[in-house]
Scaffold this active site. Structure first.
Site, mmCIF file in Angstrom:
data_model
loop_
_atom_site.group_PDB
_atom_site.id
_atom_site.type_symbol
_atom_site.label_atom_id
_atom_site.label_comp_id
_atom_site.label_asym_id
_atom_site.label_seq_id
_atom_site.Cartn_x
_atom_site.Cartn_y
_atom_site.Cartn_z
ATOM 1 N N GLY A 168 1.063 51.086 -15.850
ATOM 2 C CA GLY A 168 0.469 50.116 -16.765
ATOM 3 C C GLY A 168 1.382 48.909 -16.842
ATOM 4 O O GLY A 168 2.516 48.956 -16.359
ATOM 5 N N GLN A 171 6.711 36.040 -3.955
ATOM 6 C CA GLN A 171 5.788 36.318 -2.847
ATOM 7 C C GLN A 171 6.037 37.737 -2.285
ATOM 8 O O GLN A 171 6.377 38.615 -3.046
ATOM 9 C CB GLN A 171 5.898 35.250 -1.748
ATOM 10 C CG GLN A 171 5.328 33.891 -2.140
ATOM 11 C CD GLN A 171 6.257 33.051 -3.006
ATOM 12 O OE1 GLN A 171 7.390 32.828 -2.648
ATOM 13 N NE2 GLN A 171 5.787 32.571 -4.134
ATOM 14 N N LYS A 220 1.037 50.094 -10.337
ATOM 15 C CA LYS A 220 -0.418 50.102 -10.553
ATOM 16 C C LYS A 220 -1.086 51.388 -10.068
ATOM 17 O O LYS A 220 -2.249 51.375 -9.651
ATOM 18 C CB LYS A 220 -1.057 48.847 -9.932
ATOM 19 C CG LYS A 220 -0.437 47.559 -10.484
ATOM 20 C CD LYS A 220 -1.189 46.293 -10.163
ATOM 21 C CE LYS A 220 -2.234 45.962 -11.190
ATOM 22 N NZ LYS A 220 -2.624 44.531 -11.182
ATOM 23 N N GLY A 261 3.842 33.780 -9.637
ATOM 24 C CA GLY A 261 3.353 34.048 -10.988
ATOM 25 C C GLY A 261 3.754 35.474 -11.303
ATOM 26 O O GLY A 261 3.194 36.415 -10.749
ATOM 27 N N HIS A 262 4.782 35.634 -12.130
ATOM 28 C CA HIS A 262 5.311 36.969 -12.437
ATOM 29 C C HIS A 262 4.996 37.289 -13.894
ATOM 30 O O HIS A 262 5.400 36.561 -14.802
ATOM 31 C CB HIS A 262 6.821 37.014 -12.176
ATOM 32 C CG HIS A 262 7.162 36.820 -10.726
ATOM 33 N ND1 HIS A 262 8.440 36.835 -10.240
ATOM 34 C CD2 HIS A 262 6.362 36.640 -9.641
ATOM 35 C CE1 HIS A 262 8.417 36.651 -8.923
ATOM 36 N NE2 HIS A 262 7.172 36.517 -8.539
ATOM 37 N N ARG A 290 -8.283 38.062 -6.458
ATOM 38 C CA ARG A 290 -7.487 38.619 -5.352
ATOM 39 C C ARG A 290 -8.364 39.546 -4.516
ATOM 40 O O ARG A 290 -9.124 40.349 -5.060
ATOM 41 C CB ARG A 290 -6.288 39.397 -5.890
ATOM 42 C CG ARG A 290 -5.278 38.513 -6.611
ATOM 43 C CD ARG A 290 -4.194 39.363 -7.278
ATOM 44 N NE ARG A 290 -3.232 38.553 -8.019
ATOM 45 C CZ ARG A 290 -2.526 39.003 -9.049
ATOM 46 N NH1 ARG A 290 -2.648 40.245 -9.473
ATOM 47 N NH2 ARG A 290 -1.680 38.196 -9.655
ATOM 48 N N GLY A 324 -5.516 31.641 -10.754
ATOM 49 C CA GLY A 324 -6.711 32.258 -11.349
ATOM 50 C C GLY A 324 -7.730 32.731 -10.317
ATOM 51 O O GLY A 324 -8.800 33.200 -10.675
ATOM 52 N N LYS A 342 6.356 42.588 -9.200
ATOM 53 C CA LYS A 342 7.804 42.312 -9.157
ATOM 54 C C LYS A 342 8.328 41.877 -10.526
ATOM 55 O O LYS A 342 9.431 42.231 -10.913
ATOM 56 C CB LYS A 342 8.103 41.216 -8.118
ATOM 57 C CG LYS A 342 7.677 41.582 -6.697
ATOM 58 C CD LYS A 342 7.867 40.427 -5.739
ATOM 59 C CE LYS A 342 7.013 39.225 -6.010
ATOM 60 N NZ LYS A 342 5.551 39.428 -5.838
ATOM 61 N N GLY A 356 2.421 39.736 -1.939
ATOM 62 C CA GLY A 356 2.715 39.210 -3.270
ATOM 63 C C GLY A 356 1.952 39.947 -4.357
ATOM 64 O O GLY A 356 1.109 40.824 -4.084
ATOM 65 N N ASP A 357 2.309 39.655 -5.616
ATOM 66 C CA ASP A 357 1.638 40.222 -6.793
ATOM 67 C C ASP A 357 1.714 41.745 -6.860
ATOM 68 O O ASP A 357 0.820 42.408 -7.378
ATOM 69 C CB ASP A 357 0.156 39.780 -6.846
ATOM 70 C CG ASP A 357 0.023 38.273 -6.840
ATOM 71 O OD1 ASP A 357 0.884 37.607 -7.433
ATOM 72 O OD2 ASP A 357 -0.931 37.766 -6.230
HETATM 73 P P1 GDP Z 1 4.213 39.766 -9.301
HETATM 74 O O1 GDP Z 1 3.819 38.419 -8.785
HETATM 75 O O2 GDP Z 1 4.652 40.677 -8.191
HETATM 76 O O3 GDP Z 1 5.212 39.706 -10.411
HETATM 77 O O4 GDP Z 1 2.889 40.410 -9.901
HETATM 78 P P2 GDP Z 1 1.819 39.678 -10.899
HETATM 79 O O5 GDP Z 1 2.423 39.579 -12.240
HETATM 80 O O6 GDP Z 1 1.298 38.444 -10.272
HETATM 81 O O7 GDP Z 1 0.628 40.716 -10.853
HETATM 82 C C1 GDP Z 1 0.765 42.023 -11.292
HETATM 83 C C2 GDP Z 1 -0.229 42.253 -12.444
HETATM 84 O O8 GDP Z 1 -0.369 43.635 -12.678
HETATM 85 C C3 GDP Z 1 0.237 41.667 -13.767
HETATM 86 O O9 GDP Z 1 -0.885 41.282 -14.520
HETATM 87 C C4 GDP Z 1 0.952 42.826 -14.441
HETATM 88 O O10 GDP Z 1 0.968 42.751 -15.854
HETATM 89 C C5 GDP Z 1 0.101 43.987 -13.976
HETATM 90 N N1 GDP Z 1 0.825 45.249 -13.793
HETATM 91 C C6 GDP Z 1 2.103 45.469 -13.380
HETATM 92 N N2 GDP Z 1 2.333 46.785 -13.225
HETATM 93 C C7 GDP Z 1 1.177 47.413 -13.541
HETATM 94 C C8 GDP Z 1 0.764 48.784 -13.541
HETATM 95 O O11 GDP Z 1 1.505 49.675 -13.210
HETATM 96 N N3 GDP Z 1 -0.530 49.036 -13.907
HETATM 97 C C9 GDP Z 1 -1.399 48.065 -14.265
HETATM 98 N N4 GDP Z 1 -2.639 48.412 -14.593
HETATM 99 N N5 GDP Z 1 -1.051 46.765 -14.285
HETATM 100 C C10 GDP Z 1 0.214 46.444 -13.916
HETATM 101 P P1 IMO Z 2 4.110 36.048 -6.421
HETATM 102 O O1 IMO Z 2 5.589 35.745 -6.517
HETATM 103 C C1 IMO Z 2 0.471 35.968 -3.995
HETATM 104 C C2 IMO Z 2 0.078 32.684 -1.108
HETATM 105 C C3 IMO Z 2 -1.006 31.666 -1.339
HETATM 106 C C4 IMO Z 2 -1.336 31.276 0.091
HETATM 107 C C5 IMO Z 2 0.031 31.321 0.767
HETATM 108 C C6 IMO Z 2 0.718 29.951 0.880
HETATM 109 O O2 IMO Z 2 3.385 35.906 -7.704
HETATM 110 O O3 IMO Z 2 3.886 37.346 -5.726
HETATM 111 P P2 IMO Z 2 1.934 28.362 -0.889
HETATM 112 O O4 IMO Z 2 1.420 27.701 -2.125
HETATM 113 O O5 IMO Z 2 3.099 29.263 -1.123
HETATM 114 O O6 IMO Z 2 2.196 27.381 0.226
HETATM 115 O O7 IMO Z 2 0.698 29.288 -0.372
HETATM 116 O O8 IMO Z 2 0.843 32.176 -0.029
HETATM 117 N N1 IMO Z 2 1.031 32.883 -2.249
HETATM 118 C C7 IMO Z 2 1.020 33.959 -3.048
HETATM 119 N N2 IMO Z 2 0.184 35.024 -3.077
HETATM 120 N N3 IMO Z 2 1.539 35.916 -4.824
HETATM 121 C C8 IMO Z 2 2.401 34.874 -4.790
HETATM 122 O O9 IMO Z 2 3.540 34.838 -5.500
HETATM 123 C C9 IMO Z 2 2.137 33.810 -3.890
HETATM 124 N N4 IMO Z 2 2.750 32.644 -3.604
HETATM 125 C C10 IMO Z 2 2.066 32.093 -2.596
HETATM 126 O O10 IMO Z 2 -2.110 32.229 -2.007
HETATM 127 O O11 IMO Z 2 -2.110 32.286 0.690
HETATM 128 MG MG MG Z 3 2.214 37.100 -8.896
#
Ligand code: GDP
Ligand code: IMO
Ligand code: MG
Length: 423
Positions: A411, A220, A327, A40-41, A301, A298, A16, A12-13
């Site tokens: 970025g 995820q 990233k 959290g996107h 990671r 919060g 996306k 995840g994270d």
């Molecule tokens: P998602 O859950 O896959 O949508 O990812 P998140 O939004 O939770 O986490 C990605 C974080 O990295 C966010 O704060 C984005 O704004 C940031 N981000 C995305 N692409 C880049 C990148 O290429 N470089 C940097 N430095 N930050 C990025």
């Molecule tokens: P995005 O879409 C990162 C993780 C939780 C925990 C496990 C199970 O932003 O990438 P849950 O609440 O789903 O039963 O938790 O999955 N988890 C994530 N980790 N990004 C996410 O979503 C996540 N959604 C759940 O931290 O380890």
């Molecule tokens: Mg996320």
């Protein structure tokens, strides 16, 4: 016409949300097909940051209709809170722009209480869930006693289903009055939700037949998949591309491509094995430079090097046809970059993701080292301008996994994106 699925290839994270937003410019439908507000996107437009949990990341474009599919678990309170938060940021959402499946399952306050209770007591191993009630809601769905969006529109059905749940057995503090309050409150929320509700599978299939461009936005990541991830340290749904067909109600023959979003290193929130984790200065550097804090909870990671074993696995499980590498700028200051190519185990070296958790927990990564580029790449917009060693890193990954990288993110902003045209 394209119908593409976006999947995370790690835990995840991966970015996306950013990639979905970039591609949504040319899309007519963006669909969430699983998970809920555990996601959290983040989408950054100019100086404004949007944090989307339940609403698809295509919502910032007027021409794009967003859909919350049947595979999602929906917390109605969060749904309206998110609409309100977006309205404060001048994103006005009407039912014309956002549809909710009548078959999506509802997260009730009891599910959230159960989530934290299970985390605290039931299991010896803590999963470190987001506490949003995701697991208990999917458990009710699978046990065929779940409450769906459509039930909120029928007072009789809703009452019957609520009473059948026997919440008191699991949550002894709950009283009849609590259940009555929930009944009244959620009926009201159902009325408010009504204009958004429809048979979204029908809408999506009609759009496919009309040749529209469609994006299915996974939440995820592959390693959190209930079937294919590092079970039991996973979420309770299928973020992998197969889940897109089920969670949106379309046939697999309608999917024209699968985009894997891969962070240039790896992060994980919550508990569970993570072979390339760096609990040292390198991990700290990645965490700080990458601002690696959970968007939903919060939490800090955990960070580590790119793992090609799990990337190859994600390619196999999802049928990934192209990769967006995100990233990359976070590695700007690295002298040397390590990449895991295989695992050392008690039974020798393995190159495939081991299916038993014990081997995965106890394996040690085998690394290859690549030189860093020690240059700020965050302002670059073309592949040609990237430093030689950054190009070498991209090409190395492609060669090792056999899939083309079509986009590189340097970025969080829209313009910090390199579309790879290398001819
Ligand atoms: P998602 O859950 O896959 O949508 O990812 P998140 O939004 O939770 O986490 C990605 C974080 O990295 C966010 O704060 C984005 O704004 C940031 N981000 C995305 N692409 C880049 C990148 O290429 N470089 C940097 N430095 N930050 C990025
Ligand atoms: P995005 O879409 C990162 C993780 C939780 C925990 C496990 C199970 O932003 O990438 P849950 O609440 O789903 O039963 O938790 O999955 N988890 C994530 N980790 N990004 C996410 O979503 C996540 N959604 C759940 O931290 O380890
Ligand atoms: Mg996320």
């Amino acid at each position: 016409m394209t119908v593409k699925v976006i999947v995370g290839t790690q835990w995840g994270d991966e970015g996306k949300g950013k990639i979905t937003d970039i591609l949504a410019e040319k899309m007519e439908l963006v669909i969430r097909y699983q998970g809920g507000n555990n996601a959290g996107h983040t989408v950054v437009v100019g100086n404004e940051t949007f944090k989307l949990h339940l609403i698809p990341s295509g919502i910032l474009y007027n021409n794009c209709t967003c859909i919350i599919g049947n595979g999602v678990v929906l917390d109605p309170e969060v749904f309206f809170q998110e609409i309100e938060t977006l309205a404060k940021q001048n994103v006005i959402i009407t039912p014309k722009q956002l549809n909710v499946s009548c078959n999506a399952h509802i997260i009730l306050p009891f599910h959230k209480q159960l989530d934290s209770k299970q985390e605290a007591k039931r299991y010896e191993e803590k999963i470190g869930t987001t506490g949003k009630g995701i697991g208990p809601t999917y458990a009710d769905k699978t046990a065929r006693r779940g409450i769906r969006v459509q039930d909120l529109l029928s007072p009789k059905n809703f009452k019957k289903k609520l009473e059948k749940q026997q919440w008191e057995q699991h949550l002894p503090n709950i009283t009849k009055a609590d259940i009555e309050n929930i009944y009244n409150h959620y009926l009201k929320l159902g009325k408010k939700l009504k204009p958004f509700i429809c048979d979204t599978s029908l809408t999506i299939n009609e759009a496919i037949n009309e040749g529209k461009n469609i994006l299915l936005e996974g939440a995820q990541g592959t390693m959190l998949d209930i079937d294919h991830g590092s079970y039991p340290y996973v979420t309770s749904s299928n973020p992998t591309s197969g889940g897109a067909c089920i969670g949106a109600g379309i046939g697999p023959n309608k999917i024209s491509g699968v985009i894997g979003v891969t962070k240039a290193y790896v992060t994980r929130v919550g508990e569970g094995p993570f072979p390339t984790e760096q609990e040292n200065q390198i991990g700290k550097h990645l965490q700080e430079r990458g601002a690696e804090f959970g968007t939903t909870t919060g939490r800090i990671r955990r960070c580590g090097w790119l793992d090609l074993v799990i990337l190859r696995y994600a390619i196999r499980i999802n049928g990934i046809t192209e990769i967006c590498l995100t990233k990359l700028d976070v590695l700007d200051h690295m002298e040397t970059i390590q990449v895991c190519t295989g695992y050392k185990t008690q039974d020798g070296i393995i190159n495939e993701f081991p299916q038993d958790l014990e081997t995965f927990t106890n394996c040690s990564p085998i690394y290859e080292s690549l030189p860093g580029w020690k240059t700020d790449i965050s302002t670059l917009t073309s592949y040609q301008d990237l430093p030689k060693n950054a190009k070498a890193y991209i090409q190395y990954i492609e060669k090792k996994v056999g899939v083309e990288i079509t986009m590189v993110s340097v970025g969080s902003k829209r313009r910090q994106t390199i579309h790879l045209l290398r001819v």
